[in-house]
Each structure stands twice: as C-alpha cells, then as structure tokens.
Scaffold this active site. Structure first.
Site, PDB file in Angstrom:
ATOM      1  N   LYS A 281      16.181  11.925  50.709  1.00 40.74           N
ATOM      2  CA  LYS A 281      16.958  10.837  51.323  1.00 40.74           C
ATOM      3  C   LYS A 281      17.523   9.917  50.234  1.00 40.74           C
ATOM      4  CE  LYS A 281      14.278  10.284  55.619  1.00 40.74           C
ATOM      5  NZ  LYS A 281      15.350  10.584  56.567  1.00 40.74           N
ATOM      6  N   ARG A 355      10.440  17.750  63.589  1.00 45.30           N
ATOM      7  CA  ARG A 355      10.438  18.811  64.595  1.00 45.30           C
ATOM      8  C   ARG A 355       9.574  19.998  64.155  1.00 45.30           C
ATOM      9  NH1 ARG A 355      16.833  19.240  64.422  1.00 45.30           N
ATOM     10  NH2 ARG A 355      16.501  17.106  63.725  1.00 45.30           N
TER      11      ARG A 355
END
Ligand code: BES
Ligand code: MN
Ligand code: ZN
Length: 503
Positions: A281, A355
């Site tokens: 990120k 996920r």
C-alpha cells in the site's frame, strides 16, 4: 464508569455536579414536564428561553448555574431539535453532547434527567439511548499518554434521574443492559485503537481467552499454525507467510441456548496490520491499517456482551488473525493457494488478503451446522467509495437474515445499506488457471469481494458486512469520537437479542 438510577430526591441527599436536561425546539414544556429540577432552576431555564439564548436547536448546549433550594452545581441544557424529526439515535447523540460538555467542565459525576413521555419514547428506549450515547461519547483512548496524565479527566459516575418512582425497576434494567453493551463496545474500541505492535494475533487470542475465563457458558479455543495446516487452511496461511508474527485462529463460543439449537456463527476479519503485502500500500494513511482487525474485535465484543446479558442463544465467533506483510517468504501475485474448502485461489493482488483468510474461516463455519453465518470485515476501499464513511455495506444470500439485520440496524443506529449480489457478478471472480481469483479490478469492488466470499459458504443462510468505512472515523461523529468506533457490536447484540422473535 458507574451507572445509577435515582429519583429527584437525589438532590436532597447529595450535591450534584451537573444535571443534563434535554429540550425540544419550539415551545418550552409546562413546569411539571421539565424533569426533576427545583423552582430556582426552572426560573433560570424560562429566562434563557425567553431571551432566545437557548432555543433547543439540535445539539445546541447551554450551561446554567442555579442558586436555590436543590443543590445542583450546574445544569447542562441540550437541544433536541424539532420534535417531529426526533429519533432514538438523536437521543444518543444528545446524550453524547451532555457527556462531552460535562467532560470539558472536568465534572466527575453527571446526571441525565429523563421524562420519556415528553421525549415520545418508551422508558426502555429513552434510557438505553441516553446511557449508550453518553458513555460512548465519553470514550477516550489514553493508554499510551505518559505526559500530563493528571490533566486527563473522566466522568466516573452517571445518574439517570427520573421523577416517577414506579418506573425505576424498568429504567434500572435498561440502564444495566446499556452499561454492559457499552463495556463491550469499549473493549472492541480499545483493541482497535491499540497499535499493531501491541495488538498482535497472539494478544487478540489472549484477550479472547481471558474474557471466556471470566464468564459462564463461554469457551475460547485457539488454533495455531500447525492446526491450521492440518485443516488445510492454506489461504489463511498464505497471507500469514509474509510475517514473523504467529497467526491465530480464534474460536470464541457462548452457549446460552438449548443443546440442540444450531448456533449463529459470527466471522470477523482480523488483520492486526495490513501493509498490502508484496502489493504494498502507499505510505499515506497506512498507519490506519492497524484497524484492519475491527471485524474480529467486534465479534469478540459482541460474544462477550451476549454472555454478560445471558442471551438465550448459541453463538460461535470465528476470528482468523494474522498480519499481512511483505516478508521474504510472503505470498506473491500469481501464487495459487488451495483453500480449506478444496477450491483453489489465484492471488492476483496480495492486498486483497481479507477475503483469503475469510475463505477458510467461512469454510470452517460449516462444521457447526449453523443457523446463520454473518461475517464482518474491513474488506474493501470500494465500499467506502460506494457508501461513504458512515455506512456499512450488506450483501448476502438470505432475505430473512437480511431483514433481521436491517431491523437491528434501525434499532441501534448502526447504519447499513444493501448492495446487490446478483448472479452476473459471480462469473467475475473466476480465474483462468485456478478456480477463483482474489481480485477483479475496480468496478463493483465491494460486491465482487462478496461474490468471492460466497464461494466458500456452505448451504447456510449468510450475510456479509463490509465495515471498511465506519470502523475507523477520521472525524468525531455524535456518540462515536474519531478513531475506533466499535461498529458491529451493538448491531450484533441487538440481532441476537431479537433472535427468537418470530418473523
Ligand atoms: N483492509 C483493506 C480495505 C480497507 C481500505 C479498509 C481502506 C479500510 C480502509 C483491504 O484488505 C484491501 O486492501 N482491499 C483492497 C482490495 C483490492 C486490492 C481488490 C482495496 O480495497 O483496495
Ligand atoms: Mn488489504
Ligand atoms: Zn485488509
């Protein structure tokens, strides 16, 4: 903080540092309908009202200093706005205003004066809303402040003041419930506020173990990496590979229902830090990714509150907990992982890690033959783009469960909005070389994430809650001060309280 319910005789027994009184915009109520206070104070309120210095506008405040028979040091007036726009949630925010005003005056004890009839709410709701709003609005995270600690003030005692003795038992019950719920929200907020070097997966697991020890009908089990390996949780372990910090799979159970009653399984994403992994990120706001365990923390808070409240339901909380870091052994874009369900996943982007760990936790949930599975996760930036900071996204496969969750949302003021999970989204998560892929690009990102999760849920009613927006607030918002909100705890407690209601 301690909460006590009293009638207005309290003034004669004790000197009160501050009393909060809530007033609507428009006409000042008749003498008897302004709760509790004595004649002198009543005169002061009539005066400030006549001079238009306080009009009851929404969340407007004024402080009065009465001199008279009753020993009240300060009156805090809080405006409720227009009567026709009023709601329980506005009462919560008004309670927060009262608490925050008292805190700014460095007051140690505060009384909130209630007259449910005047508010147009039931006693239960008026009490719950004012206590929850006041306590949640007073939250401060000061553990790591070492300088000038003596200047940090706290409101230590909250009185709920009512005029009519016959309502005291009812109000006491509601206040106790509210206090317990707030304690759980504080627990969750504290875990989320703690920095990632302090709140590791091991520390989260220890918290869950400690909570279960202190409460009846509770049990916490912690699976280690070796257990997860045996179970084939390679999606979770794939995320954990990049970090030196041991990952944990936390199972926190509360059995308040019958032996045969299938449990509600709550699954909470717990990335104690999400750097993005190899798909790193940007640095800006990366610090906020210590809050990527907010789903897991909400599950721990909710299960502990359910146990404190002796709710007659069976609940299993599943919390896959790990860090997502770009270590030398980290999972790489293009890697393929075989999940516990047997289905294979191509990792397109290591930053879509939530996920992956949820895929294994959702598969594990099937072992409990649950009545319902609800997962809660700071899953996608796309959900923030779709709904903004204040609203969680809801997607799922079961209309009845969705209706129940919507009702709990309306009751608690924890806002959510449903996004569609139509069939056409399902093809998007297919991979060319594996069964599924973990990233599909920008369009409909919150929904495609849910579509991915749906592949790992067995034949059980399931709903997914994306709390990427409301879990961490960058601005104060009513009874949620900026930072960790503890979102999900009150929603779950309400849902589980309503659980045995027939539809
Ligand atoms: N934890 C983040 C989602 C997030 C973003 C939560 C901002 C709170 C605030 C999640 O793991 C993530 O990185 N998601 C990616 C998914 C993408 C790579 C498909 C995202 O939203 O960008
Ligand atoms: Mn991520
Ligand atoms: Zn994440």
């Amino acid at each position: 903080m301690q909460v006590k319910v009293e009638n207005n005789q309290l003034f004669l027994k004790e000197s009160i540092e501050a009393v909060a009184i809530f007033l609507f915009e428009g006409k000042l109520p008749a003498e008897g309908m302004i709760p509790v206070i004595g004649k002198a104070a009543n005169g002061l309120i009539r005066q400030i009202w006549k001079q238009n210095d306080f009009e009851g506008k929404l969340y407007q405040t004024a402080i009065l200093y009465p001199r008279g028979d009753a020993d009240i040091q300060r009156i805090i007036l809080v405006g409720l706005g227009k009567r026709e726009d009023f709601s329980a949630d506005k009462m919560r925010s008004a309670g927060a205003k009262a608490g925050q005003t008292a805190l700014s005056l460095k007051v140690k004890s505060l009384a909130v004066a209630l007259e449910a009839g005047e508010l147009g709410l039931s006693w239960e709701i008026a009490t719950e809303a004012s206590v929850v709003g006041t306590i949640l609005g007073l939250y401060q995270f000061t553990d790591f402040k070492t300088l000038d600690r003596e200047t940090i003030s706290e409101v230590e005692l909250l009185y709920v003041l009512i005029q009519d003795n016959k309502n005291i038992p009812l109000v006491k019950k509601a206040a106790e419930r509210a206090e317990k719920i707030c304690r759980a929200v504080y627990l969750t907020r504290n875990m989320v506020s703690a920095p990632a070097n302090e709140m590791t997966p091991s520390v989260m697991a220890r918290e869950a173990l400690t909570i279960a020890k202190g409460l009846k009908k509770m049990k916490t089990t912690v699976l280690e990496a070796a257990d997860m390996k045996r179970l084939g949780m390679n999606a979770l372990l794939g995320v954990a590979r990049g970090s030196e910090e041991p990952s944990k799979f936390i199972i926190i159970e509360y059995r308040g229902g019958g032996k045969e009653q299938p449990p509600v399984v709550l699954v909470g994403k717990a990335l104690t830090f999400d750097s993005g992994g190899i798909s790193l990120k940007p640095a800006e706001k990366m610090d906020e990714m210590k809050s990527d365990m907010a789903g897991g923390a909400a599950v721990i808070g909710a299960v502990s509150a359910a146990a404190e409240l002796h709710l007659p339901v069976n609940i299993v909380g599943l919390i896959p907990a790990t860090e997502n870091l770009p270590g030398g052994r980290a999972c790489k874009p293009g890697d393929i992982l075989k999940s516990m369900s047997g289905k294979t996943i191509e990792v397109i982007n290591t930053d879509a890690e939530g996920r992956l760990i949820l895929a294994d936790a959702l598969a594990y949930a099937g072992r409990f033959k649950p009545a319902a599975i609800i997962d809660i996760a700071t899953l996608t930036g796309a959900c923030i783009v779709a709904l903004g900071d204040h609203v969680m996204g809801m997607m799922g496969t079961d209309d009845n469960l969705k209706t129940r969750i919507k009702k709990a949302s309306e009751q608690t003021g924890e806002l959510l909005w449903e996004l569609p999970l139509w069939e056409n989204y399902q093809d998007l998560v297919k991979s060319d070389i594996a069964d599924y892929k973990n990233s599909t690009g920008r369009p409909g990102g919150a929904i495609t994430a849910a579509a991915f999760l749906s592949k790992f849920v067995g034949p059980y009613p399931w709903v997914h809650l994306d709390i990427a927006g409301p879990a961490w607030l960058t601005k104060d918002q009513g009874y949620n001060p900026k930072g960790a909100s503890g979102v999900g705890v009150r929603l779950f407690v309400q849902l589980l309280t309503n659980w045995s209601d027939v539809d």
